[in-house]
Design a protein around this motif. Structure first.
Motif, PDB file in Angstrom:
ATOM      1  N   ALA A 166       4.533   2.709   6.570  1.00 18.57           N
ATOM      2  CA  ALA A 166       4.736   4.079   6.091  1.00 18.57           C
ATOM      3  C   ALA A 166       3.896   4.377   4.858  1.00 18.57           C
ATOM      4  O   ALA A 166       3.401   5.497   4.687  1.00 18.57           O
ATOM      5  CB  ALA A 166       6.221   4.306   5.776  1.00 18.57           C
ATOM      6  N   ASP A 167       3.700   3.375   4.000  1.00 13.85           N
ATOM      7  CA  ASP A 167       2.958   3.607   2.761  1.00 13.85           C
ATOM      8  C   ASP A 167       1.472   3.832   2.998  1.00 13.85           C
ATOM      9  O   ASP A 167       0.778   4.347   2.119  1.00 13.85           O
ATOM     10  CB  ASP A 167       3.182   2.447   1.794  1.00 13.85           C
ATOM     11  CG  ASP A 167       4.642   2.336   1.377  1.00 13.85           C
ATOM     12  OD1 ASP A 167       5.283   3.387   1.219  1.00 13.85           O
ATOM     13  OD2 ASP A 167       5.142   1.206   1.237  1.00 13.85           O
ATOM     14  N   HIS A 168       0.976   3.486   4.193  1.00 10.08           N
ATOM     15  CA  HIS A 168      -0.412   3.808   4.518  1.00 10.08           C
ATOM     16  C   HIS A 168      -0.624   5.321   4.619  1.00 10.08           C
ATOM     17  O   HIS A 168      -1.761   5.796   4.511  1.00 10.08           O
ATOM     18  CB  HIS A 168      -0.814   3.149   5.839  1.00 10.08           C
ATOM     19  CG  HIS A 168      -1.032   1.677   5.714  1.00 10.08           C
ATOM     20  ND1 HIS A 168      -1.346   0.875   6.798  1.00 10.08           N
ATOM     21  CD2 HIS A 168      -1.000   0.851   4.640  1.00 10.08           C
ATOM     22  CE1 HIS A 168      -1.474  -0.378   6.390  1.00 10.08           C
ATOM     23  NE2 HIS A 168      -1.266  -0.409   5.089  1.00 10.08           N
ATOM     24  N   LEU A 169       0.439   6.057   4.820  1.00  9.73           N
ATOM     25  CA  LEU A 169       0.312   7.514   4.953  1.00  9.73           C
ATOM     26  C   LEU A 169       0.030   8.201   3.619  1.00  9.73           C
ATOM     27  O   LEU A 169      -0.228   9.398   3.598  1.00  9.73           O
ATOM     28  CB  LEU A 169       1.570   8.098   5.597  1.00  9.73           C
ATOM     29  CG  LEU A 169       1.758   7.740   7.080  1.00  9.73           C
ATOM     30  CD1 LEU A 169       3.091   8.262   7.589  1.00  9.73           C
ATOM     31  CD2 LEU A 169       0.620   8.286   7.923  1.00  9.73           C
ATOM     32  N   THR A 170       0.057   7.453   2.504  1.00  9.33           N
ATOM     33  CA  THR A 170      -0.377   8.056   1.248  1.00  9.33           C
ATOM     34  C   THR A 170      -1.882   8.356   1.281  1.00  9.33           C
ATOM     35  O   THR A 170      -2.369   9.147   0.474  1.00  9.33           O
ATOM     36  CB  THR A 170      -0.076   7.144   0.045  1.00  9.33           C
ATOM     37  OG1 THR A 170      -0.760   5.894   0.215  1.00  9.33           O
ATOM     38  CG2 THR A 170       1.418   6.912  -0.091  1.00  9.33           C
TER      39      THR A 170
END
Length: 358
Positions: free
Chosen positions: A22-26
């Motif tokens: 999910a943090d790749h979506l930053t």
């Protein structure tokens, strides 16, 4: 899987799972494909996964189909599905029989993916869901007036660029709604209104649309740039702008834009302790109204983002399907383009992601 992995699907041949941190979506996501290729389906799966992990979501519904995210039935009982079946699916048939077939397909598909009712409940309850319908007073309207509220007392010293960008976003949106405006650096309408808004904000004064109209007619300053106000924009000429804004304000239909859920990120995204997912339904609006409300929302999200501390974790996600006309290439310059580009350029530092599809 970790607690940050989004489960996007499985291979029909090998059963291997497709996971996305999910943090790749930053660093944002762009989903490209032909009509009917599954862009929206993939987006819905990602939104469901983010919701069950408690990530605040702002979902712009341009086509009118994202409200289906509210249809979550952990019990998987036919009676839960029955009221929501499309009319053409039950013509000449017993509604509960059709509902049982649909519930069976859901159950089989979920089991094949290793999911069940508990996962649906987690998606439904991970955030507080709401649907907002800007411009429709009889449904769930959006109150745009908070976008004219002054920022905090330290905004001009601590983040002058952010304050100016927020004013530019609000002014661009308002001018687009009355068919005026242009380059914020060279358009007289924009320069005047932005200066009026910023002057009121500097004084800490609350500003509503009526106050903005009056201040455009009689600005709270005598000069703009190096020239006297009357030389830069004579009153006789600026009254055309004033009348256009006043006509908008006087329209009975505009009342719906000043009622309902306030246009603040606290109301739309919630808090870390009580995250929200807001579906902003704009399929019923014409193009000018869409650009107006999306510009205000994007500008407000930029202002909220810049008040946050830095993080490498995904703090919130803006989802935009079918972005043509909203984020077009150069030289097109709709009012949505500026704040959206700011989100794309700066969002990573604050944990704000953007998912685009087209």
């Amino acid at each position: 899987m970790t607690d940050r992995d989004l489960y996007l699907g499985s291979s029909l041949e090998t059963g291997a799972r497709a996971l996305l941190d999910a943090d790749h979506l930053t660093t944002h996501a762009v989903c490209l494909g032909m009509t009917g290729s599954g862009k929206t389906g993939l987006g819905i799966v990602a939104l469901e996964e983010l919701a069950r992990r408690g990530v605040p979501l702002l979902v712009v519904d341009l086509k009118g189909d994202m409200a289906n995210l509210r249809l979550a039935f952990p019990d998987l009982l036919p009676a839960s599905f029955a009221p929501w079946l499309p009319a053409d699916e039950v013509v000449g048939r017993d509604r509960l029989v059709v509902a049982a077939e649909v519930a069976g397909r859901w159950r089989t598909g979920l089991e094949r993916a290793g999911l069940g009712g508990a996962d649906i409940a987690a998606f439904r309850d991970g955030v507080r869901w709401q649907v907002v319908t800007p411009g429709v007073e009889s449904a769930a309207p959006l109150d745009i007036l908070p976008s004219l509220s002054p920022p905090g007392p330290s905004a001009f010293e601590g983040d002058p660029d952010g304050t100016r960008e927020r004013a530019d976003g609000v002014v661009s949106a308002l001018l687009s709604l009355v068919g005026r405006g242009g380059d914020p650096l060279t358009d007289r309408d924009h320069v005047l209104l932005a200066a009026v808004v910023l002057e009121h904000w500097r004084r800490g004064e609350a500003l509503d649309l009526a106050g903005l109209v009056r201040s455009a007619a009689e600005p709270p300053f005598a000069a703009l740039g190096a020239l006297p106000l009357e030389m830069f924009y004579p009153r006789a000429e600026r009254m055309a702008l004033v009348m256009a804004l006043n006509t908008l304000l006087a329209s009975p239909a505009f009342r719906a834009w000043t009622r309902g859920t306030p246009l603040t990120m606290d109301a739309l995204l919630g808090t870390p302790e009580a995250p929200r997912a807001t579906i902003l339904s704009v399929a019923h609006l014409d193009e000018r109204q869409r650009l107006f409300v999306l510009s205000l929302v994007a500008a407000e999200m930029v202002a909220w983002m810049r008040r946050q501390s830095g993080t490498e974790r995904l703090r919130a996600l803006l989802y935009l399907d079918e972005v043509q006309g909203i984020l077009p290439p150069h030289p097109a310059n709709p009012p949505t383009k500026g704040p959206l580009l700011t989100l794309l350029k700066q969002g990573r530092a604050f944990g704000v992601g953007v998912w685009l599809a087209t």
